[in-house]
Design a protein around this motif. Structure first.
Motif: not given
Length: 177
Positions: A70-74, A97-101, A108-119
């Protein structure tokens, strides 16, 4: 002046400097509550902070779909190179989704090569057709819409980003059509 007094004065000045700098720390922006439908479908990237990853990108978008939990988004982020009819460039990531519920606004989205962004969703229009997100430090900001806005509507979006405290002079508006 004694060396002990000089040392005390230097330490006092240093402490005042540290305390002064600490008060200048920017507080994390306030997020808004979004529903589960927020992370479904395609959003057009209307405005953004320039960054190396988006150099030459126009007609940008983000497509969200439900993940395994439920807290995962592709997430698929894409754009066209140089022109709206240019070569399609995409990257896929797995969001959580870090604050699910509660507000469901921090992803927080993790992309290839360990790139992470917080939206973090900072604003969502009452009609749910556009929103503004940023990273927690407000150094990167994005304006998304379900459709290409008119010039007047774009002006309202930019004004809203400014009211949130972002320096809108830093934004770029890549061609969509």
């Amino acid at each position: 002046m004694s060396s002990r007094f000089q040392l005390s004065a230097v330490l006092g000045a240093a402490l005042a400097l540290v305390i002064g700098c600490a008060t200048d720390v920017v507080a994390a922006p306030k997020v808004v509550k979004v529903g589960p439908d927020h992370y479904r479908g395609t959003w057009l990237e209307i405005g953004r902070t320039p960054m190396l990853l988006t150099d030459g990108c126009v007609a940008g978008y983000s497509t969200y779909r439900k993940g395994k939990t439920a807290d995962e988004v592709i997430v698929e982020d894409g754009c066209r190179v140089d022109t709206p009819k240019g070569r399609l460039k995409t990257i896929r990531g797995k969001g959580r989704i870090e604050d699910f519920g509660t507000t469901n606004a921090k992803m927080r989205v993790r992309y290839p090569l360990l790139i992470t962004f917080n939206y973090w969703v900072l604003y969502k229009s009452p009609d749910k057709t556009w929103f503004i997100s940023a990273n927690p430090s407000m150094t990167d900001l994005w304006i998304y819409s379900r459709t290409v806005p008119s010039k007047g509507h774009l002006k309202q979006m930019v004004l809203r980003a400014g009211k949130l405290g972002y320096d809108v002079r830093k934004l770029e508006f890549p061609e969509q059509r």
